[in-house]
Design a protein around this motif. Sequence first.
Motif, PDB file in Angstrom:
ATOM      1  N   GLY A  26       0.815  -1.203   0.000  1.00 44.49           N
ATOM      2  CA  GLY A  26       0.000   0.000   0.000  1.00 44.49           C
ATOM      3  C   GLY A  26       0.853   1.259   0.000  1.00 44.49           C
ATOM      4  N   SER A  27       0.206   2.384   0.144  1.00 46.01           N
ATOM      5  CA  SER A  27       0.898   3.661  -0.025  1.00 46.01           C
ATOM      6  C   SER A  27       1.918   3.968   1.066  1.00 46.01           C
ATOM      7  N   ASN A  28       1.767   3.435   2.249  1.00 50.48           N
ATOM      8  CA  ASN A  28       2.701   3.729   3.332  1.00 50.48           C
ATOM      9  C   ASN A  28       3.712   2.620   3.576  1.00 50.48           C
ATOM     10  N   SER A  29       3.840   1.691   2.642  1.00 51.56           N
ATOM     11  CA  SER A  29       4.697   0.531   2.879  1.00 51.56           C
ATOM     12  C   SER A  29       6.158   0.890   3.061  1.00 51.56           C
ATOM     13  N   GLN A  30       6.645   1.912   2.383  1.00 52.09           N
ATOM     14  CA  GLN A  30       8.051   2.287   2.521  1.00 52.09           C
ATOM     15  C   GLN A  30       8.353   2.816   3.918  1.00 52.09           C
ATOM     16  N   TRP A  31       7.412   3.458   4.535  1.00 53.94           N
ATOM     17  CA  TRP A  31       7.655   4.073   5.837  1.00 53.94           C
ATOM     18  C   TRP A  31       7.472   3.072   6.973  1.00 53.94           C
ATOM     19  N   ARG A  32       6.772   1.983   6.730  1.00 56.83           N
ATOM     20  CA  ARG A  32       6.508   1.010   7.792  1.00 56.83           C
ATOM     21  C   ARG A  32       7.400  -0.220   7.693  1.00 56.83           C
ATOM     22  N   THR A  33       8.291  -0.251   6.731  1.00 58.74           N
ATOM     23  CA  THR A  33       9.181  -1.395   6.541  1.00 58.74           C
ATOM     24  C   THR A  33      10.501  -1.122   7.252  1.00 58.74           C
ATOM     25  N   SER A  34      10.982  -2.111   8.015  1.00 55.06           N
ATOM     26  CA  SER A  34      12.248  -1.914   8.719  1.00 55.06           C
ATOM     27  C   SER A  34      13.409  -1.897   7.725  1.00 55.06           C
ATOM     28  N   PHE A  35      14.501  -1.279   8.126  1.00 53.76           N
ATOM     29  CA  PHE A  35      15.679  -1.180   7.276  1.00 53.76           C
ATOM     30  C   PHE A  35      16.467  -2.483   7.301  1.00 53.76           C
ATOM     31  N   SER A  36      17.084  -2.798   6.181  1.00 55.59           N
ATOM     32  CA  SER A  36      18.049  -3.893   6.127  1.00 55.59           C
ATOM     33  C   SER A  36      19.376  -3.305   6.567  1.00 55.59           C
ATOM     34  N   ARG A  37      20.167  -4.067   7.291  1.00 55.08           N
ATOM     35  CA  ARG A  37      21.431  -3.525   7.781  1.00 55.08           C
ATOM     36  C   ARG A  37      22.591  -4.333   7.227  1.00 55.08           C
ATOM     37  N   PHE A  38      23.344  -3.742   6.318  1.00 54.96           N
ATOM     38  CA  PHE A  38      24.539  -4.322   5.715  1.00 54.96           C
ATOM     39  C   PHE A  38      25.691  -3.402   6.115  1.00 54.96           C
ATOM     40  N   TYR A  39      26.707  -3.918   6.793  1.00 53.95           N
ATOM     41  CA  TYR A  39      27.800  -3.051   7.222  1.00 53.95           C
ATOM     42  C   TYR A  39      29.068  -3.852   7.460  1.00 53.95           C
ATOM     43  N   SER A  40      30.162  -3.136   7.667  1.00 55.12           N
ATOM     44  CA  SER A  40      31.432  -3.772   8.014  1.00 55.12           C
ATOM     45  C   SER A  40      31.963  -3.134   9.289  1.00 55.12           C
ATOM     46  N   ASP A  41      32.710  -3.918  10.065  1.00 55.56           N
ATOM     47  CA  ASP A  41      33.387  -3.422  11.255  1.00 55.56           C
ATOM     48  C   ASP A  41      34.650  -4.247  11.452  1.00 55.56           C
ATOM     49  N   GLU A  42      35.297  -4.127  12.599  1.00 61.26           N
ATOM     50  CA  GLU A  42      36.543  -4.849  12.822  1.00 61.26           C
ATOM     51  C   GLU A  42      36.361  -6.368  12.863  1.00 61.26           C
ATOM     52  N   ASP A  43      35.134  -6.839  13.073  1.00 60.56           N
ATOM     53  CA  ASP A  43      34.869  -8.278  13.096  1.00 60.56           C
ATOM     54  C   ASP A  43      34.608  -8.861  11.716  1.00 60.56           C
ATOM     55  N   GLY A  44      34.289  -8.032  10.741  1.00 56.24           N
ATOM     56  CA  GLY A  44      34.042  -8.538   9.394  1.00 56.24           C
ATOM     57  C   GLY A  44      32.946  -7.789   8.668  1.00 56.24           C
ATOM     58  N   LEU A  45      32.351  -8.460   7.694  1.00 56.72           N
ATOM     59  CA  LEU A  45      31.271  -7.927   6.867  1.00 56.72           C
ATOM     60  C   LEU A  45      29.979  -8.594   7.305  1.00 56.72           C
TER      61      LEU A  45
END
Length: 128
Positions: A26-45
């Motif tokens: 629906g029209s508000n789906s972008q605002w109600r969907t949680s973010f995917s988290r892709f990142y890197s740090d000292e432990d890895g990707l």
Amino acid sequence: MATTSTLYFTFCREPRPVSDLSHGWGSNSQWRTSFSRFYSDEDGLHFNWYGEVDIGADPPALQAERPGDPDPLDERRELLLHRCFVRSAPPRDEDDRFPFEDRLSLTTAEWPLRPESIVHMSRGTQSM
């Protein structure tokens, strides 16, 4: 292959087919969907850190109430690492996958994945 296969975790990328959890609600789906988290740090990707299924293990660590995924583990890993099929030929159902519950942590993003590059991280020990 990589330029024409379905790109996951992406809302829009013309003219390429995409798949994102914010589609079709629906029209508000972008605002109600949680973010995917892709990142890197000292432990890895870390790929899709909030995913519930750790696909670093073979077989993947599943919750008791969750049935196993019928998709091959190497395809699930490739799809999460690249967000699309890059090396293997896209399967017939490549636009009907659901990688949004998978997560994977690696020390290096070389493909094909070497077993020693897969890291098993507890989400409770990772800084947010």
